[in-house]
Design an enzyme around this catalytic site. Structure first.
Site, PDB file in Angstrom:
ATOM      1  CG  ASP A  54      14.613 -40.407  25.293  1.00  0.00           C
ATOM      2  OD1 ASP A  54      15.499 -40.051  26.097  1.00  0.00           O
ATOM      3  OD2 ASP A  54      13.986 -39.608  24.564  1.00  0.00           O
TER       4      ASP A  54
ATOM      5  CG  HIS B  41      15.031 -44.115  21.412  1.00  0.00           C
ATOM      6  ND1 HIS B  41      15.537 -43.358  20.376  1.00  0.00           N
ATOM      7  CD2 HIS B  41      13.951 -43.450  21.895  1.00  0.00           C
ATOM      8  CE1 HIS B  41      14.786 -42.268  20.233  1.00  0.00           C
ATOM      9  NE2 HIS B  41      13.829 -42.305  21.138  1.00  0.00           N
TER      10      HIS B  41
END
Length: 257
Positions: free
Chosen positions: A75, A222
């Site tokens: 992400d 992430h």
């Protein structure tokens, strides 16, 4: 006379006891009915979920499969140099992943998006501005999703329907309904790497994934939002460990076919 008074007192006591006992009985019966209703509702909802896959309306956490397959997702990118470093590791081990991109970051680093497309990894939508989408107007939600879709498509993403993940995974029924109307899949996860925890080492992040992954898992990590050097190191550990256990890596779309 005294005995008559005593009988009267006993009658009065008996009356008060009965009058105080009945409400308690009523409360008990009502509570029992409520508990039975709650249990029945729970089993009815469970049956509905199993029969209709209604839970996917609020987000897909994993694929329903017995195969040893897993999807790594990242992400908050694109975000140099970490996205680039992750792509190099994925290429080295011949692994494909899914990158949930923020529209504003796409505008800053379109060259990385083109690189991801060229390498055959999957690109997905993580909103335009990465702001909380809970209880926002429909027009705002639509704009956040459509702007990022457009940016991805202009850079070569050819998926018929780009999957979507809301910022921090926060969603409500209005957002779920809108995503469904747009014929998109709302992608969540069942394994949280916790790579956002500042005290975690690369080994901590890797072990969090390795110890919790199962067939069909979707892992969230992430590549943006700060220093992701530990995520880069953890990814190599995760890939090597899971490959040694017989796992194959797929993009989210491949996993859900």
């Amino acid at each position: 006379m005294a005995s008559a008074i005593n009988c009267g007192n006993l009658t009065s006591i008996h009356f008060h006891a009965r009058s105080s006992f009945h409400p308690a009985m009523r409360i008990g019966k009502n509570l029992q009915k409520f508990l039975l209703f709650t249990i029945a509702l729970f089993f009815a909802a469970s049956l509905l979920i199993n029969v209709t896959k209604f839970h996917n309306y609020f987000g897909i956490n994993r694929a329903d499969t017995q195969e040893k397959v897993v999807a790594l997702t990242y992400d908050d990118g694109p975000y140099p140099p970490y996205t680039n470093q992750l792509l190099d590791i994925l290429d080295r081990y011949r692994v494909k992943a899914t990158f949930f991109e923020i529209g504003r970051n796409i505008e800053k680093h379109p060259e990385i998006v083109k690189m991801i497309v060229a390498r055959g990894d999957e690109l997905a939508n993580h909103s335009y501005s990465h702001k909380d989408m809970m209880f926002k107007p429909r027009e705002y939600l639509l704009s956040e999703i459509e702007k990022t879709d457009k940016l991805l498509q202009e850079l070569g993403v050819k998926q018929e329907s780009i999957t979507f993940r809301p910022p921090w995974g926060r969603r409500f029924v209005g957002l779920s309904y809108l995503v469904s109307q747009m014929h998109k899949k709302l992608i969540m996860w069942d394994v949280d790497s916790q790579d956002y925890e500042k005290t975690h080492t690369a080994d901590d992040i890797a072990n969090q994934v390795i110890n919790n992954v199962r067939s069909g898992s979707i892992v969230v990590m992430h590549d943006g939002g700060g220093d992701r050097s530990k995520t880069v190191l953890a990814t190599e550990i995760i890939v090597k460990s899971l490959q040694s256990k017989g796992y194959q890596f797929k993009t989210v779309s491949e996993l859900l076919k």
